[in-house]
Scaffold this active site. Structure first.
Site, PDB file in Angstrom:
ATOM      1  N   GLU A 151      19.949  77.844  16.874  1.00 41.79           N
ATOM      2  CA  GLU A 151      19.362  77.510  18.187  1.00 41.79           C
ATOM      3  C   GLU A 151      20.225  78.110  19.279  1.00 41.79           C
ATOM      4  O   GLU A 151      21.438  77.948  19.290  1.00 41.79           O
ATOM      5  CB  GLU A 151      19.231  75.994  18.337  1.00 41.79           C
ATOM      6  CG  GLU A 151      18.801  75.509  19.716  1.00 41.79           C
ATOM      7  CD  GLU A 151      17.535  76.171  20.247  1.00 41.79           C
ATOM      8  OE1 GLU A 151      16.480  76.079  19.596  1.00 41.79           O
ATOM      9  OE2 GLU A 151      17.612  76.797  21.332  1.00 41.79           O
ATOM     10  N   GLY A 154      -4.061  77.802  37.740  1.00 42.32           N
ATOM     11  CA  GLY A 154      -4.348  77.572  36.320  1.00 42.32           C
ATOM     12  C   GLY A 154      -4.743  76.131  36.064  1.00 42.32           C
ATOM     13  O   GLY A 154      -3.924  75.218  36.237  1.00 42.32           O
ATOM     14  N   ALA A 208      -4.280  72.965  30.366  1.00 41.06           N
ATOM     15  CA  ALA A 208      -3.586  71.698  30.114  1.00 41.06           C
ATOM     16  C   ALA A 208      -2.367  71.533  31.029  1.00 41.06           C
ATOM     17  O   ALA A 208      -2.212  70.502  31.695  1.00 41.06           O
ATOM     18  CB  ALA A 208      -3.177  71.612  28.651  1.00 41.06           C
ATOM     19  N   VAL A 209      -1.517  72.551  31.095  1.00 43.89           N
ATOM     20  CA  VAL A 209      -0.275  72.415  31.868  1.00 43.89           C
ATOM     21  C   VAL A 209      -0.580  72.225  33.359  1.00 43.89           C
ATOM     22  O   VAL A 209      -0.049  71.319  34.016  1.00 43.89           O
ATOM     23  CB  VAL A 209       0.657  73.632  31.631  1.00 43.89           C
ATOM     24  CG1 VAL A 209       1.860  73.596  32.561  1.00 43.89           C
ATOM     25  CG2 VAL A 209       1.120  73.678  30.169  1.00 43.89           C
ATOM     26  N   GLY A 210      -1.471  73.048  33.903  1.00 40.00           N
ATOM     27  CA  GLY A 210      -1.806  72.976  35.329  1.00 40.00           C
ATOM     28  C   GLY A 210      -2.430  71.640  35.711  1.00 40.00           C
ATOM     29  O   GLY A 210      -2.034  71.018  36.709  1.00 40.00           O
ATOM     30  N   ASP A 242       4.535  78.949  18.461  1.00 40.92           N
ATOM     31  CA  ASP A 242       4.048  79.686  19.631  1.00 40.92           C
ATOM     32  C   ASP A 242       4.233  81.198  19.527  1.00 40.92           C
ATOM     33  O   ASP A 242       3.905  81.911  20.488  1.00 40.92           O
ATOM     34  CB  ASP A 242       4.767  79.185  20.900  1.00 40.92           C
ATOM     35  CG  ASP A 242       4.191  77.882  21.419  1.00 40.92           C
ATOM     36  OD1 ASP A 242       3.355  77.275  20.730  1.00 40.92           O
ATOM     37  OD2 ASP A 242       4.584  77.457  22.526  1.00 40.92           O
ATOM     38  N   HIS A 253     -13.751  44.721  18.257  1.00 40.70           N
ATOM     39  CA  HIS A 253     -14.170  44.439  19.628  1.00 40.70           C
ATOM     40  C   HIS A 253     -13.167  43.493  20.285  1.00 40.70           C
ATOM     41  O   HIS A 253     -12.734  42.539  19.636  1.00 40.70           O
ATOM     42  CB  HIS A 253     -15.552  43.788  19.611  1.00 40.70           C
ATOM     43  CG  HIS A 253     -16.019  43.368  20.966  1.00 40.70           C
ATOM     44  ND1 HIS A 253     -16.453  44.274  21.900  1.00 40.70           N
ATOM     45  CD2 HIS A 253     -16.104  42.139  21.548  1.00 40.70           C
ATOM     46  CE1 HIS A 253     -16.798  43.621  22.998  1.00 40.70           C
ATOM     47  NE2 HIS A 253     -16.593  42.324  22.819  1.00 40.70           N
TER      48      HIS A 253
HETATM   49  P1  FAD Z   1       9.487  76.043  21.084  1.00 39.96           P
HETATM   50  O1  FAD Z   1       9.250  74.611  21.262  1.00 39.96           O
HETATM   51  O2  FAD Z   1       9.282  76.951  22.248  1.00 39.96           O
HETATM   52  O3  FAD Z   1      10.961  76.189  20.537  1.00 39.96           O
HETATM   53  C1  FAD Z   1      11.547  77.411  20.291  1.00 39.96           C
HETATM   54  C2  FAD Z   1      13.050  77.228  20.228  1.00 39.96           C
HETATM   55  O4  FAD Z   1      13.617  78.433  19.742  1.00 39.96           O
HETATM   56  C3  FAD Z   1      13.701  76.961  21.573  1.00 39.96           C
HETATM   57  O5  FAD Z   1      14.574  75.872  21.465  1.00 39.96           O
HETATM   58  C4  FAD Z   1      14.480  78.237  21.875  1.00 39.96           C
HETATM   59  O6  FAD Z   1      15.660  78.019  22.616  1.00 39.96           O
HETATM   60  C5  FAD Z   1      14.800  78.734  20.479  1.00 39.96           C
HETATM   61  N1  FAD Z   1      15.010  80.175  20.370  1.00 39.96           N
HETATM   62  C6  FAD Z   1      14.227  81.153  20.865  1.00 39.96           C
HETATM   63  N2  FAD Z   1      14.713  82.354  20.485  1.00 39.96           N
HETATM   64  C7  FAD Z   1      15.813  82.123  19.747  1.00 39.96           C
HETATM   65  C8  FAD Z   1      16.740  82.956  19.082  1.00 39.96           C
HETATM   66  N3  FAD Z   1      16.588  84.283  19.054  1.00 39.96           N
HETATM   67  N4  FAD Z   1      17.770  82.361  18.428  1.00 39.96           N
HETATM   68  C9  FAD Z   1      17.923  81.019  18.417  1.00 39.96           C
HETATM   69  N5  FAD Z   1      17.053  80.186  19.037  1.00 39.96           N
HETATM   70  C10 FAD Z   1      16.016  80.731  19.667  1.00 39.96           C
HETATM   71  N6  FAD Z   1       2.044  70.801  23.120  1.00 39.96           N
HETATM   72  C11 FAD Z   1       1.493  69.685  22.602  1.00 39.96           C
HETATM   73  O7  FAD Z   1       1.124  69.663  21.425  1.00 39.96           O
HETATM   74  N7  FAD Z   1       1.355  68.550  23.357  1.00 39.96           N
HETATM   75  C12 FAD Z   1       1.727  68.512  24.649  1.00 39.96           C
HETATM   76  O8  FAD Z   1       1.587  67.488  25.303  1.00 39.96           O
HETATM   77  C13 FAD Z   1       2.302  69.674  25.227  1.00 39.96           C
HETATM   78  N8  FAD Z   1       2.716  69.677  26.505  1.00 39.96           N
HETATM   79  C14 FAD Z   1       3.303  70.792  27.018  1.00 39.96           C
HETATM   80  C15 FAD Z   1       3.714  70.787  28.355  1.00 39.96           C
HETATM   81  C16 FAD Z   1       4.305  71.901  28.904  1.00 39.96           C
HETATM   82  C17 FAD Z   1       4.754  71.877  30.337  1.00 39.96           C
HETATM   83  C18 FAD Z   1       4.522  73.051  28.097  1.00 39.96           C
HETATM   84  C19 FAD Z   1       5.203  74.266  28.665  1.00 39.96           C
HETATM   85  C20 FAD Z   1       4.120  73.080  26.783  1.00 39.96           C
HETATM   86  C21 FAD Z   1       3.484  71.961  26.234  1.00 39.96           C
HETATM   87  N9  FAD Z   1       3.045  71.935  24.917  1.00 39.96           N
HETATM   88  C22 FAD Z   1       2.453  70.819  24.401  1.00 39.96           C
HETATM   89  C23 FAD Z   1       3.196  73.121  24.049  1.00 39.96           C
HETATM   90  C24 FAD Z   1       4.385  72.918  23.109  1.00 39.96           C
HETATM   91  O9  FAD Z   1       5.539  72.639  23.865  1.00 39.96           O
HETATM   92  C25 FAD Z   1       4.583  74.169  22.255  1.00 39.96           C
HETATM   93  O10 FAD Z   1       3.378  74.517  21.613  1.00 39.96           O
HETATM   94  C26 FAD Z   1       5.658  73.930  21.213  1.00 39.96           C
HETATM   95  O11 FAD Z   1       6.890  73.572  21.814  1.00 39.96           O
HETATM   96  C27 FAD Z   1       5.860  75.176  20.356  1.00 39.96           C
HETATM   97  O12 FAD Z   1       6.843  74.894  19.417  1.00 39.96           O
HETATM   98  P2  FAD Z   1       7.714  76.041  18.756  1.00 39.96           P
HETATM   99  O13 FAD Z   1       8.564  75.360  17.751  1.00 39.96           O
HETATM  100  O14 FAD Z   1       6.843  77.150  18.305  1.00 39.96           O
HETATM  101  O15 FAD Z   1       8.613  76.659  19.919  1.00 39.96           O
END
Ligand code: FAD
Length: 471
Positions: free
Chosen positions: A33, A182, A185-187, A317, A450
C-alpha cells in the site's frame, strides 16, 4: 527475499478483502500500500463510501431534527458544527482503517508500505517513501490499485474553491452556494449533504436525467424530490467554461432543449467536479508485460479476473466492471479462489446492487423497464408508493416507491428499483430473490412483517400480478 503465494497491490475493498481471503485459504500473502502511513482501506474507507456516509448521516439527522416539530419532537435551534462533524467523520474512518490493520495482523498478512510495481516474472518491487526499494518474490499478483478523481481538462483544479470529491470531504465550512457537476452517485450524494447543511445547491448534469443509469421513473422521481427540497437541477446541461479565484467561481452553462441551446453564467462560492473516476494504472510496471490496458486506462481481464500476463490478476476500479466497493471485494475473492484452484463460479454482474445514498435514497438491481424491453422481454411492472406504507408514515418519510420489472411469460423477477426511505437496505431483498431466480409469485408469497418498509416490495409484487392490496 520474501517468497509469497500471493502479493496484492492496493489495500482498498478489493485488495484487503482479497488478502484476507487468500490468507484464510492457506496461501502466504502480502499486501502493498502506497499511503504514507499505515492507513489501509483505499478510496472506499478513506475518501469514499465511509466518510461520505458519515456526512450523509449527519445531514439526515439534522433534517430529522429540524422536522421534529411535525411529530411533536421540539428540537429548537438545531445547528451543524462543522468541526465536530469533521471530528466524528475522522473517528469513523480511523476506526475502520484500524480494523483493516487488525485483520491484516490477525490473518498474518505482511503489510509492505510503498509504491508497488510488477518487476518481472514473479516479482513485485516496493518503493518506500524514503526512496528505498525492496523486491518481493511471489507466485501470483493481484493488482487492486483502484481509481482517482477524474478532472475535466478545461477546469483548473488549483483554486481552493474548485473541489473534487477528495477535497470536499475536508471542508471546514458550509459553502454558501455549491455547484455540482455530475448527477451520478457521487454528485447527488454531496448535493444532498450540503443542501441539508444549508448551502444553496445547483446540480448540473449532461444527460437528460439525474442518476441517468437508473430506471427512468426513478430518475424522474429523484429530480422532482431534489427540486422540491430547493435544489436547482439543470439536466441536458454542460459547463463550458470556469473561472475561479479566491472570491468564488464563475461558470458558463449551456442547456439543450430540443434543437435549441441556451447559455447562462452562474456564480457560486464553490464548484464540485464529480464527473467520474480514472483508473490508477499508469505506474504499475505494466511495460514489458502481457497486460492489456485500453485507452481509458482499464486493464482487460477474463471472467476469473486473469490479465494477459500469467499469474497476474486485476480487480476493482481498474477493470471494466461496476466501480463499487462490493464488486471489488467479490472480484478479489473470485481471483483468490481461482488461484487456490477452487474452480469458482464467475460473477453475474446483472445481480450487482447499485446504491445511491442521496436523499431520498435510490437503489436498484437487475434490468430497468427500458433495458428489459430492449433485451426482448415481454415486460410487466408493478409500482407501489411509500405514501401507502404504514412504517413510512411512522418515519415521516413517505416519498418514493418500489418498482418491480418482471417477465410476463415466466413471471421471473428481472429488476427491482427503489427510491425512498432505506432503499439501500431494502434492495438486498431483490438481489437475493434474483440470485434464487425467484418469480413474482414467490416474492408475493413471502410473508413480510408488519409494519416494515419491506412491505412495499411485497405490495409492488401484488401490483405486478394485477392488484396491490393497500391502494
Ligand atoms: P481503491 O479503494 O481505490 O483502493 C486502491 C488502493 O490502492 C489505494 O489505497 C491506493 O493508495 C493503493 N494503490 C494504488 N496504486 C498503488 C501502488 N502502485 N502501490 C501500492 N498501493 C497502491 N462504492 C460503493 O460500493 N458504495 C459507496 O457508497 C461508494 N461511495 C463512494 C463515494 C465516493 C466519494 C467515491 C469517490 C467512491 C465511492 N464508491 C462507493 C466507490 C468505491 O470507493 C470504489 O469502487 C472502491 O473503493 C474500489 O476499490 P478498489 O479496491 O478497486 O480500489
Amino acid at each position: 527475499m520474501s517468497q509469497y503465494d500471493v502479493v496484492v497491490i492496493g489495500s482498498g475493498p478489493g485488495g484487503y478483502v482479497a488478502a484476507i481471503h487468500s490468507a484464510q485459504s492457506g496461501l502466504k500473502t502480502a499486501i502493498v500500500e502506497r499511503e504514507p502511513t499505515e492507513r489501509l482501506g483505499g478510496t472506499c474507507l478513506l475518501r469514499g463510501c465511509i466518510p461520505t456516509k458519515a456526512m450523509l448521516h449527519t445531514a439526515d439527522m439534522l433534517e430529522t431534527l429540524k422536522k421534529g416539530d411535525q411529530i411533536g419532537v421540539m428540537a429548537n435551534d438545531v445547528a451543524l458544527d462543522m468541526a465536530k462533524m469533521q471530528a466524528y467523520k475522522g473517528r469513523v474512518v480511523q476506526k475502520n482503517a484500524g480494523g483493516v490493520s487488525y485483520l491484516m495482523k490477525k490473518n498474518k498478512i505482511d503489510v509492505h508500505l510503498g509504491h508497488g510495481r510488477l518487476a518481472g516474472k514473479g516479482k513485485v518491487s516496493v518503493e518506500k517513501a524514503d526512496g528505498k526499494k525492496e523486491t518481493l518474490s511471489t507466485k501470483n499478483v493481484i493488482l487492486a490499485t483502484g481509481s482517482t478523481c477524474f478532472h475535466l481538462p478545461f477546469i483548473d483544479m488549483s483554486p481552493e474553491r474548485v473541489l473534487d470529491s477528495d477535497a470536499i470531504l475536508e471542508m471546514e465550512e458550509v459553502p454558501e452556494h455549491l455547484v455540482v457537476i455530475g448527477a451520478g452517485a457521487v454528485g447527488t450524494e454531496f448535493a444532498s449533504v450540503f443542501l441539508r447543511y444549508g448551502s444553496k445547491v445547483t446540480l448540473i448534469e449532461m444527460a437528460p436525467a439525474v442518476l441517468p443509469s437508473e430506471d427512468h421513473e426513478v430518475s424522474a422521481e429523484a429530480e422532482k424530490s431534489f427540486k422540491k427540497q430547493g435544489m436547482t437541477v439543470l439536466t441536458s446541461s454542460r459547463v463550458t467554461d470556469v473561472k475561479a479565484d479566491a472570491a468564488g467561481v464563475k461558470m458558463v452553462v449551456e442547456t439543450k432543449k430540443g434543437d435549441k441551446t441556451s447559455s447562462q453564467t452562474i456564480e457560486a462560492s464553490h464548484l464540485l467536479v464529480a464527473a467520474g473516476r480514472a483508473p490508477r494504472t499508469q505506474d504499475i510496471g505494466a511495460k514489458g508485460t502481457r497486460l492489456k490496458i485500453n485507452e481509458r486506462g482499464v486493464v482487460e481481464v477474463d471472467e476469473f479476473m486473469r490479465t494477459g500476463e500469467p499469474g497476474v490478476y486485476a480487480i476493482g476500479d481498474i477493470v471494466d466492471t461496476p466501480w463499487l466497493a462490493h464488486v471489488a471485494s467479490k472480484e478479489g475473492i473470485l481471483a483468490v479462489d481461482h488461484i487456490a484452484g477452487k474452480n469458482p463460479r464467475p460473477i453475474n454482474y446483472r445481480l450487482v446492487p447499485m446504491c445511491t445514498y442521496c436523499s431520498p435514497e435510490v437503489a436498484s438491481v437487475g434490468l430497468s423497464e427500458r433495458a428489459a424491453k430492449e433485451a426482448g422481454y415481454d415486460v410487466k411492472t408493478g409500482v407501489f408508493p411509500f405514501s401507502a406504507i404504514g412504517k413510512a408514515a411512522i418515519l415521516n418519510k413517505t416519498e418514493g416507491f418500489v418498482k418491480i420489472v418482471a417477465d410476463k411469460k415466466y413471471d421471473e423477477l428481472l429488476g427491482l428499483h427503489i427510491i425512498g426511505p432505506k432503499a439501500t437496505e431494502l434492495i438486498t431483498e431483490g438481489t437475493l430473490a434474483m440470485e434464487l431466480e425467484s418469480t413474482i409469485e414467490e416474492l408475493l408469497m413471502t410473508i413480510h412483517p408488519h409494519p416494515t418498509l419491506a412491505e412495499a416490495v411485497a405490495e409492488a409484487a401484488h401490483a405486478a400480478m394485477g392488484h396491490a392490496i393497500h391502494i
